[in-house]
Design a protein around this motif. Structure first.
Motif, mmCIF file in Angstrom:
data_model
loop_
_atom_site.group_PDB
_atom_site.id
_atom_site.type_symbol
_atom_site.label_atom_id
_atom_site.label_comp_id
_atom_site.label_asym_id
_atom_site.label_seq_id
_atom_site.Cartn_x
_atom_site.Cartn_y
_atom_site.Cartn_z
ATOM 1 N N LEU A 172 0.848 -1.186 0.000
ATOM 2 C CA LEU A 172 0.000 0.000 0.000
ATOM 3 C C LEU A 172 0.885 1.237 0.000
ATOM 4 N N SER A 173 0.425 2.265 -0.684
ATOM 5 C CA SER A 173 1.147 3.529 -0.676
ATOM 6 C C SER A 173 0.968 4.205 0.680
ATOM 7 N N PRO A 174 1.719 5.262 0.980
ATOM 8 C CA PRO A 174 1.558 5.963 2.265
ATOM 9 C C PRO A 174 0.144 6.473 2.511
ATOM 10 N N ASP A 175 -0.607 6.741 1.438
ATOM 11 C CA ASP A 175 -1.987 7.208 1.630
ATOM 12 C C ASP A 175 -3.001 6.069 1.530
ATOM 13 N N GLY A 193 -3.318 4.848 -8.089
ATOM 14 C CA GLY A 193 -3.627 3.784 -7.146
ATOM 15 C C GLY A 193 -5.123 3.642 -6.971
ATOM 16 N N LEU A 194 -5.531 2.542 -6.376
ATOM 17 C CA LEU A 194 -6.935 2.303 -6.036
ATOM 18 C C LEU A 194 -7.066 2.163 -4.527
ATOM 19 N N PRO A 195 -8.223 2.536 -3.965
ATOM 20 C CA PRO A 195 -8.384 2.489 -2.510
ATOM 21 C C PRO A 195 -8.109 1.097 -1.952
ATOM 22 N N GLY A 196 -7.250 1.015 -0.945
ATOM 23 C CA GLY A 196 -6.889 -0.264 -0.357
ATOM 24 C C GLY A 196 -7.575 -0.509 0.964
ATOM 25 N N ASP A 197 -7.313 -1.685 1.522
ATOM 26 C CA ASP A 197 -7.900 -2.102 2.783
ATOM 27 C C ASP A 197 -6.891 -3.027 3.451
ATOM 28 N N GLY A 198 -6.606 -2.795 4.705
ATOM 29 C CA GLY A 198 -5.603 -3.599 5.386
ATOM 30 C C GLY A 198 -5.969 -5.054 5.533
ATOM 31 N N ASP A 199 -7.265 -5.387 5.499
ATOM 32 C CA ASP A 199 -7.698 -6.773 5.651
ATOM 33 C C ASP A 199 -7.774 -7.498 4.308
ATOM 34 N N PHE A 200 -8.394 -6.866 3.317
ATOM 35 C CA PHE A 200 -8.570 -7.489 2.011
ATOM 36 C C PHE A 200 -7.413 -7.095 1.092
ATOM 37 N N LEU A 201 -6.774 -8.109 0.489
ATOM 38 C CA LEU A 201 -5.616 -7.890 -0.370
ATOM 39 C C LEU A 201 -5.902 -8.401 -1.788
ATOM 40 N N PRO A 202 -5.402 -7.722 -2.817
ATOM 41 C CA PRO A 202 -5.676 -8.102 -4.206
ATOM 42 C C PRO A 202 -5.079 -9.468 -4.557
ATOM 43 N N VAL A 203 -5.895 -10.318 -5.179
ATOM 44 C CA VAL A 203 -5.410 -11.637 -5.609
ATOM 45 C C VAL A 203 -5.817 -11.996 -7.033
#
Length: 293
Positions: A172-175, A193-203
């Motif tokens: 994840l980027s700093p933001d 970038g696209l909005p991330g989530d600490g629990d769900f990771l791209p697969v």
């Protein structure tokens, strides 16, 4: 992805399951097919592509095998999968991949038939004009080399213009955004970038027949796997109109990692996903389908 803790997986697959979906999901569950074969190479599926009618399948395994199969359907539901041929992926010199360079994860198929595969550990993307052809490796910029050892490009997709989009699993980027790497005009860039989530990771990822970019994400915990699918309209500078289509509860499904998006005969967008069993006896290979109205 090869998960580091077998104990965590055992615990995850021991506890009970609820079949509830998040309240804001739009996709409807259609069915799940438990796929089994006796061949030693079978398992570890992490990338998936389907033909426009959902009947021809291309898949890859973590151990670097490309599989071509036909899906038998009855009333739209999967009733069987018949493997036509399978090929070990090869390096640029033509020899089958072995060792640390074999960890294939993402899959994207161009309109001309070339298959692109993303690899973890030795992070890279390679093209295969034919299933048994030597790899045609794309350049590896420094940003690829800096990715986590087991957190590289699990999600790979190609748009209608032939541009590749690769998303790392665990960066994840700093933001808080997932960096999107794009291959176009003979070079890699990282335009947004696209909005991330600490629990769900791209697969897994795919472009649908509606032109939207669909992203499969996975969360792992002691009580099982959770999956979700979001989509965007991608522009040159970012993603617009984010939609959450699916979010499953723990142990609704196994370790879903590959995603193919197509339109079924009823006109619905269909999400077809395949699970990576990590070649472990207590996991399973399942092909799961949902439909978006």
């Amino acid at each position: 992805m090869r998960l580091g803790s077998a104990l965590q997986l055992i615990l995850a697959l021991t506890f009970g399951s609820t079949a509830a979906l998040a309240e804001n999901t739009q996709a409807r569950f259609l069915g799940s097919f438990h796929w089994q074969m006796p061949q030693r190479w079978f398992g570890g599926f992490s990338g998936l592509e389907l033909s426009a009618d959902g009947r021809q399948m291309t898949a890859i395994t973590d151990r670097g095998r490309l599989v071509l199969a036909r899906i038998r359907r009855a009333g739209g539901a999967i009733e069987g999968i018949d493997v036509r041929r399978s090929f070990p992926l090869r390096g640029h010199g033509g020899a089958p991949l072995i060792g640390q360079i074999v960890d294939a994860e993402g899959l994207a198929e161009a309109s001309g038939g070339t298959v692109f595969v993303s690899f973890e550990r030795i992070h890279r993307v390679a093209g295969y004009p034919e299933p048994s052809a030597p790899a045609q490796a794309l350049p590896r910029p420094q940003s690829f080399r800096d990715l986590p050892w087991n957190g590289g490009f699990e999600a790979l997709a190609i748009d209608g213009s032939g541009r590749l989009f690769a998303l790392p699993e665990d960066v994840l980027s700093p933001d808080g955004e997932i960096p999107v790497h794009r291959w176009a005009d003979g070079s890699w860039s990282q335009p947004f970038g696209l909005p991330g989530d600490g629990d769900f990771l791209p697969v897994g990822a795919d472009f649908g027949p509606d032109g939207r970019f669909y992203l499969l994400e996975r969360a792992v915990g002691l009580l099982g796997f959770r999956s979700r699918v979001r989509s965007w309209i991608l522009t040159d500078t970012g993603g617009l109109d984010e939609r959450l289509h699916l979010q499953t509860d723990r142990r609704d499904h196994d370790n879903l990692e590959g995603l193919a998006v197509w339109r079924d005969p009823e006109g619905r967008i269909r999400l077809t996903m395949i699970s990576d069993d990590n070649f472990l006896f207590f996991q399973r290979t399942e092909v799961v389908e949902y439909a978006i109205p």
